[in-house]
Design an enzyme around this catalytic site. Structure first.
Site, PDB file in Angstrom:
ATOM      1  N   SER A  76      -8.192  52.815  18.050  1.00  0.00           N
ATOM      2  CA  SER A  76      -7.964  53.382  19.379  1.00  0.00           C
ATOM      3  C   SER A  76      -8.945  54.471  19.774  1.00  0.00           C
ATOM      4  CB  SER A  76      -6.541  53.931  19.439  1.00  0.00           C
ATOM      5  OG  SER A  76      -6.343  54.877  18.406  1.00  0.00           O
ATOM      6  N   HIS A 108      -3.852  48.311  20.751  1.00  0.00           N
ATOM      7  CA  HIS A 108      -4.854  48.464  21.821  1.00  0.00           C
ATOM      8  C   HIS A 108      -5.570  47.160  22.140  1.00  0.00           C
ATOM      9  CE1 HIS A 108      -4.993  52.813  22.710  1.00  0.00           C
ATOM     10  NE2 HIS A 108      -4.456  52.903  21.510  1.00  0.00           N
ATOM     11  N   LYS A 152       1.034  49.450  26.426  1.00  0.00           N
ATOM     12  CA  LYS A 152      -0.362  49.706  26.840  1.00  0.00           C
ATOM     13  C   LYS A 152      -0.748  48.624  27.866  1.00  0.00           C
ATOM     14  CE  LYS A 152      -1.242  52.035  22.441  1.00  0.00           C
ATOM     15  NZ  LYS A 152      -0.849  53.394  22.831  1.00  0.00           N
TER      16      LYS A 152
END
Ligand SMILES: Cc1ncc(COP(=O)(O)O)c(C=O)c1O
Length: 435
Positions: free
Chosen positions: A217, A251, A280
Site C-alpha cells: 500500500s 489495495h 477501498k
C-alpha cells in the site's frame, strides 16, 4: 490516582511520538462534497468535462474546496448512484445494523448473496465476510497457525499481518527482504533440510504459511505471486502439512489487473487463500476471505473475529454487491482503463519534473522524498494550494523512504492531474528560491 498516572503516561508517550516525528496529529474533517454532473450521474466525463475539475471536498475547518489525492476509492464507486441506491434500498428493507453476530441472528440474504458473488469473482468455491480486512487477517491467520507452523512473511507486509502473526505464536517466523524471491527460497530450503529432525529440541515444522500483501500500500508495487506459488510448490512435499500461500490484496482488488481481479490477475496465478477489503476500490466497508469450502467452513466455526463480532450491515453487503456488478459490467474495464490512463499521465508528469517515483500500473503513485522535513513542507504547500495528500514518514515507511503517497481515482480528471503537476512544479521553483 491511578487514572492520573495513566494520563501522565499517555501524555509523555504522545510527546515522545511528536519528538520522533511519528505523530499523525489532527485529523482533517470532511464536511461536504461537491460533485460534477458526470459523477452524480454515474458516468465517465466527456473530453470537455475531463479538462475541467472533478469532485471537491470541503473541510469543516475552513470550508474551502480541496482536491482529494489520498482516497482508496480507486474506481470512484463511493459516489456512484447505483451503489448509493443499493445501500439506501438495503436500509429500507433491513434497517441499519445486523443486530447480532452471524451465527445468532446477524445473517441476512445480502450477506449470502455477497459471499456468492465474491467467490465467483475470484474463481473460488467459498467466501466469508468480516467487518474489516484488518479483522479478516487477524481472524484467519491464528486459526491456521500452531506450535508446528513456520510463517514466512515479506518485510513490508501490512500492519495487520504483523500483528496477526504476533497473536498466533507460530513455532518460527522468518521475514524475507521486500520481494526478494531468492531469500524466500533460501529460507524454505533451510527448513526443508532441517525439518523432521528436531535435533535441537525445537518443535518440528509441519505446516508452512507464506504470506504477502498483493499490492504494497505504501509503494504501489506488487508481489510476484506467480513466483511465490512456484517456489512454494517446489518445497511443499518436504513438510508434513505442506506450504499454504496467502495474499492480502486489499489495495489490488478492484484497482489492478485488466478486469480488477487484482495481483492474482496481473501475475496470472492463484494463491491458496486470498484476503481483501470491501472498503477501498469496492467503496463500502468490511473485509473478506476466499478459499476452498472446507477452509471457509472451518473459519466460520473457529475464527473469533467472525464468531464474536458483528458483520457488515445488510445494506453495506448490498452496496458491495452493486460495486461488484459494476466491476463485472462493461463499465468496470472502462473505469479501470481510465484509472490507468490518469495514473500514467501523473507518473510521466512526475518524471518530467525530475521527481522520483516508483513506476507501475497501480494508482498508488508515491513521490519519494527521502526527507521528513521536505515531506512536511510539501504537504503544507499542497494544502495551501487546495490539495489533500498524505506524507508518510518512519515508522510507517522505513527511514530514508519518506514519501508522499498520491492515490489516483477514476473520479479525478485530466484537469485535476494537470493542476496537481503545476502545483508541484511551482513548489520546486519555490524551494529552489529558498535554498
Ligand atoms: C494490505 C492491507 N490489509 C488490510 C487493510 C485494512 O483494511 P480495512 O480498512 O478493511 O480493515 C489495509 C488498509 O490499509 C491494507 O492495505
Amino acid at each position: 490516582m491511578s487514572l492520573e498516572q495513566l494520563n501522565a503516561y499517555c501524555t509523555s508517550k504522545l510527546a515522545e511520538l511528536k519528538k520522533r516525528g511519528a505523530h499523525k496529529g489532527v485529523e482533517r474533517v470532511i464536511a461536504k462534497i461537491t460533485l460534477p454532473d458526470w459523477v452524480r450521474n454515474g458516468r465517465l466525463p466527456t473530453p470537455a468535462e475531463d479538462e475541467n475539475f472533478g469532485p471537491r471536498y470541503l473541510l469543516a475547518s475552513d470550508e474551502k474546496a480541496y482536491l482529494l489525492m489520498n482516497s482508496n476509492s480507486y474506481l470512484g464507486l463511493a459516489l456512484h448512484p447505483k451503489v448509493i441506491a443499493a445501500e439506501e434500498e438495503g436500509v429500507k428493507h433491513f434497517g441499519t445494523g445486523p443486530g447480532a453476530v452471524r451465527f445468532i441472528s446477524g445473517t441476512y440474504q445480502p450477506h449470502i448473496e455477497l459471499e456468492k458473488c465474491l467467490a465467483a469473482f475470484h474463481g473460488r468455491a467459498s467466501a466469508m465476510v468480516y467487518s474489516a480486512a484488518y479483522a479478516t487477517v487477524m481472524g484467519v491467520l491464528p486459526a491456521l497457525i500452531d506450535e508446528h507452523t513456520l510463517v514466512v512473511s515479506d518485510q513490508l507486509n501490512h500492519n495487520s499481518i504483523i500483528n496477526a502473526i504476533r497473536l498466533s505464536h507460530p513455532a518460527k517466523k522468518e521475514i524475507y527482504q521486500h520481494l526478494d524471491m531468492a531469500e524466500l527460497e533460501r529460507i524454505l530450503g533451510t527448513y526443508t533440510s532441517a525439518s523432521g529432525k528436531n535435533a535441537v529440541g525445537e518443535p518440528e515444522i509441519k505446516r508452512v504459511l507464506v504470506i504477502t500483501d498483493g499490492i504494497f500500500s505504501m509503494r504501489g508495487d506488487c508481489a510476484p505471486l506467480d513466483k511465490i506459488v512456484a517456489i512454494c510448490r517446489k518445497y511443499e512435499q518436504s513438510f508434513a502439512d505442506g506450504i499454504i500461500t496467502i495474499a492480502d490484496d486489499s489495495h489490488g482488488v478492484g484497482a489492478f489487473g485488466q478486469t480488477g481481479r487484482g495481483t492474482e490477475e496481473y501475475t496470472q496465478s492463484q494463491v491458496d487463500i486470498l484476503i481483501a477489503t470491501l472498503g477501498k476500490a469496492l467503496a463500502v466497508n468490511g473485509g473478506y476471505v476466499v478459499a476452498s469450502t472446507p477452509v471457509i467452513d472451518y473459519l466460520r466455526e473457529v475464527s473469533p473475529f467472525y464468531v464474536y463480532s458483528n458483520p457488515i450491515t445488510p445494506s453495506e453487503a448490498l452496496a458491495a454487491t452493486a460495486s461488484l456488478k459494476i466491476l463485472g459490467s462493461k463499465e468496470g474495464p472502462e473505469r479501470l482503463a481510465r484509472l490507468r490512463k490518469l495514473t500514467a499521465r501523473f507518473e510521466n508528469g512526475l518524471t518530467e519534473l525530475g521527481l522520483e517515483t516508483i513506476p507501475g500500473e497501480h494508482p498508488v503513485t508515491p513521490l519519494v522524498m527521502r526527507d521528513t522535513q521536505q515531506t512536511a513542507l510539501l504537504i503544507k504547500y499542497l494544502f495551501q494550494n487546495g490539495i489533500l495528500a498524505t506524507g508518510l514518514n518512519y515508522p510507517v515507511v522505513p527511514k530514508g523512504d519518506e514519501e508522499i503517497r498520491f492515490q489516483i481515482n477514476a473520479n479525478h480528471t485530466t484537469g485535476d492531474i494537470n493542476y496537481l503537476l503545476s502545483v508541484l512544479k511551482n513548489f520546486l521553483t519555490y524551494s529552489r528560491s529558498r535554498s
